[in-house]
Enzyme design. Structure first.
Site, PDB file in Angstrom:
ATOM      1  N   ARG A  78       0.856  -1.195   0.000  1.00  0.00           N
ATOM      2  CA  ARG A  78       0.000   0.000   0.000  1.00  0.00           C
ATOM      3  C   ARG A  78       0.891   1.245   0.000  1.00  0.00           C
ATOM      4  O   ARG A  78       1.734   1.399   0.890  1.00  0.00           O
ATOM      5  CB  ARG A  78      -0.907  -0.031   1.248  1.00  0.00           C
ATOM      6  N   HIS A 122      -2.869  11.190   1.072  1.00  0.00           N
ATOM      7  CA  HIS A 122      -2.318  10.943   2.416  1.00  0.00           C
ATOM      8  C   HIS A 122      -1.699  12.265   2.890  1.00  0.00           C
ATOM      9  O   HIS A 122      -0.495  12.362   3.119  1.00  0.00           O
ATOM     10  CB  HIS A 122      -1.295   9.801   2.353  1.00  0.00           C
ATOM     11  N   GLU A 167      -6.933   8.407   6.694  1.00  0.00           N
ATOM     12  CA  GLU A 167      -7.171   9.037   7.997  1.00  0.00           C
ATOM     13  C   GLU A 167      -7.665  10.479   7.880  1.00  0.00           C
ATOM     14  O   GLU A 167      -6.967  11.418   8.297  1.00  0.00           O
ATOM     15  CB  GLU A 167      -5.894   8.981   8.840  1.00  0.00           C
ATOM     16  N   ASN A 293      -7.021   1.641  10.216  1.00  0.00           N
ATOM     17  CA  ASN A 293      -5.684   1.855  10.783  1.00  0.00           C
ATOM     18  C   ASN A 293      -5.840   1.819  12.293  1.00  0.00           C
ATOM     19  O   ASN A 293      -6.555   2.638  12.865  1.00  0.00           O
ATOM     20  CB  ASN A 293      -5.119   3.216  10.365  1.00  0.00           C
ATOM     21  N   TYR A 295      -4.053   1.704  16.126  1.00  0.00           N
ATOM     22  CA  TYR A 295      -2.845   1.869  16.921  1.00  0.00           C
ATOM     23  C   TYR A 295      -3.064   1.788  18.427  1.00  0.00           C
ATOM     24  O   TYR A 295      -2.146   1.457  19.160  1.00  0.00           O
ATOM     25  CB  TYR A 295      -2.156   3.200  16.584  1.00  0.00           C
ATOM     26  N   GLU A 354      -3.232  -0.375   8.301  1.00  0.00           N
ATOM     27  CA  GLU A 354      -2.022   0.021   9.043  1.00  0.00           C
ATOM     28  C   GLU A 354      -2.107  -0.520  10.455  1.00  0.00           C
ATOM     29  O   GLU A 354      -3.155  -0.442  11.098  1.00  0.00           O
ATOM     30  CB  GLU A 354      -1.883   1.547   9.180  1.00  0.00           C
TER      31      GLU A 354
HETATM   32  O1  IFM Z   1       3.001   7.499  10.025  1.00  0.00           O
HETATM   33  C1  IFM Z   1       1.650   7.486  10.252  1.00  0.00           C
HETATM   34  C2  IFM Z   1       0.879   7.350   8.958  1.00  0.00           C
HETATM   35  O2  IFM Z   1       1.198   8.360   8.055  1.00  0.00           O
HETATM   36  C3  IFM Z   1      -0.602   7.402   9.205  1.00  0.00           C
HETATM   37  N1  IFM Z   1      -0.988   6.483  10.244  1.00  0.00           N
HETATM   38  C4  IFM Z   1      -0.231   6.465  11.456  1.00  0.00           C
HETATM   39  C5  IFM Z   1       1.244   6.349  11.150  1.00  0.00           C
HETATM   40  C6  IFM Z   1       2.049   6.316  12.452  1.00  0.00           C
HETATM   41  O3  IFM Z   1       1.839   7.462  13.182  1.00  0.00           O
END
Ligand code: IFM
Length: 449
Positions: A78, A122, A167, A293, A295, A354
């Site tokens: 990606r 992005h 995002e 995504n 985290y 992600e």
């Molecule tokens: O680096 C970023 C990415 O550009 C978008 N998602 C989170 C990643 C880590 O912070």
């Protein structure tokens, strides 16, 4: 309990990157500045005053990066395209040399047996468009549609997986309310209007992509969190709902249900975006998959004098801290989030577009990089993904953030997320232990600690 988990046949394992974070070559072959060039060059905006001018120099080293993926058996990649490389002024004249770069990249991927997944936006908006009001200007959504047309006309025969935005919460809120990202604005109404126009652009581009890239699968990528109230007190629960409303539902409901969450529209009051007739129908055009995504989990409490949501994040000593400010490493949160998306949004097809963690990786004298913590993190999150699939979630793929260490926005080069270590002095890439481990995952289609 077994500790080997096999994934469904044809599960897509991949890695992810983004244009400004890895490409460099900012002045080459007709590329014009994006808002990130402008922002990064302002003193004090980025840790150590770094910029993406060179970063991983992927523009020149893309063949080497693809060769690494091929060697590791990573079959899906990606990446994002830089709008200002392709249409330097944001609209109008197309820069053939910019398009050619992505054409070469796609050909190289296909030759290596790697399936391309392209993200159209992005965060690196052409500066010329920002000068005309950026995403707060409705016109930008139509210019984005034209940009999508140019890109898909050129690549749509070869690229069959498209993501409209990465995002949109981060771009609209961190860039237009908190001011930590480009373009560095600090205004709630602008952030909400930006978010609306980004979603509008997403909807406007869908029929264009379908026409120019027959058979393509189209998605939008949201950063989503698992959110819990700090207590059962109704004020904490309401605060957690608001945080969820601003962060998750604001970007999901329009796409899946064609409306913004009513509680949040009421909360925002006069700051709510201007929405024209037909916008919500455009935004809710059917998609083929949702990009997730993931985290962190976030625990939220009420706070009278807090932010615009009257809430604050709570941290407990028993949480597993990550190396990223306020993020907690919590794989269970990914499982819970996926189940929630299944339940609340009609079990859409999803991809984890992600997931990853930054570590203070060290290149040892013997040329190796040992990152057992990353392997542990990936194993647990992949385990959460596996369990969600077992429980009926239509999850079709998982992409590690990131293929290689790169420019982490306002944090510059202080965070390393890669499976490949980037030596910024020499430009050399070194496969970390996690890269070798992930290679095994991709080849065997299973995780094993
Ligand atoms: O680096 C970023 C990415 O550009 C978008 N998602 C989170 C990643 C880590 O912070």
């Amino acid at each position: 309990m077994k500790d080997i988990y096999t994934f469904p046949e044809n599960f897509k394992w991949g890695t992810a990157t983004a244009s400004y974070q890895i490409e460099g070559a900012v002045n080459e072959d007709g590329r014009a500045p994006s808002i990130w060039d402008t922002f990064a060059h302002k003193s004090g905006k980025i840790d150590d005053n770094m910029t993406g001018d060179v970063t991983c120099d992927h523009y020149h080293k893309y063949k080497e990066d693809i060769a690494h993926m091929k060697d590791l058996g990573i079959r899906n990649y990606r990446f994002s395209l830089s709008w200002s490389r392709i249409i330097p002024e944001g609209s109008g004249k197309v820069n053939q040399k910019g398009l050619d770069f992505y054409s070469r990249l796609v050909d190289e991927l296909l030759t290596a047996g790697i399936t391309p997944y392209a993200t159209l936006f992005h965060w690196d908006l052409p500066q010329a468009l920002q000068d005309a009001g950026g995403w707060a200007n409705r016109e930008t959504a139509y210019k984005y549609r034209d940009y999508a047309d140019v890109v898909c006309t050129a690549l749509g025969g070869r690229v069959k997986n498209w993501m409209t935005h990465n995002e949109p919460w981060v771009h609209s809120f961190v860039g237009h309310l908190y001011g930590d990202h480009a373009p560095g604005l600090k205004d709630l109404k602008t952030a909400l209007q930006t978010a609306h126009h980004m979603l509008l652009a997403h909807g406007l581009a869908i029929p264009v992509i379908r026409e120019k890239s027959p058979g393509a699968r189209i998605g939008i990528v949201n950063n989503l969190e698992w959110i819990e109230p700090a207590s059962m007190d109704s004020r904490d629960r309401d605060a957690a709902d608001r945080h969820d409303g601003a962060f998750n539902r604001w970007f999901l409901d329009p796409v899946f249900y064609g409306s913004y969450p009513k509680d949040m529209m009421d909360w925002y009051g006069s700051d709510a975006p201007e929405i024209l007739s037909g916008d919500m129908k455009t935004i809710s055009a059917p998609i083929d998959f949702l990009g997730v995504n993931f985290y962190t989990r976030r625990i939220i409490a009420h706070e009278n004098h807090g932010n615009f949501l009257k809430c604050r994040q709570v941290r407990y000593p028993f949480m597993k801290k990550s190396n990223y400010e306020e993020w907690e490493n919590n794989a269970e949160g990914l499982y819970r989030l996926l189940i929630r998306l299944k339940t609340d949004y009609g079990n859409p097809e999803m991809m984890i577009t992600e997931n990853g963690t930054p570590l203070p990786d060290v290149l040892e004298a013997n040329g190796e990089v040992h990152d057992p913590e990353r392997i542990d993190y990936l194993y647990r999150h992949m385990g959460a993904a596996w369990q969600a699939i077992e429980d009926g979630v239509r999850l079709k793929g998982y992409f590690v953030w990131s293929l290689l260490d790169n420019f982490e926005w306002c944090l510059g080069f202080t965070k390393r997320f890669g499976l490949l270590y980037t030596d910024y002095e020499t430009g050399k890439r070194i496969v970390k232990d996690s890269g070798h481990w992930y290679s095994d995952v991709c080849r065997k289609n299973r995780i094993e600690l």
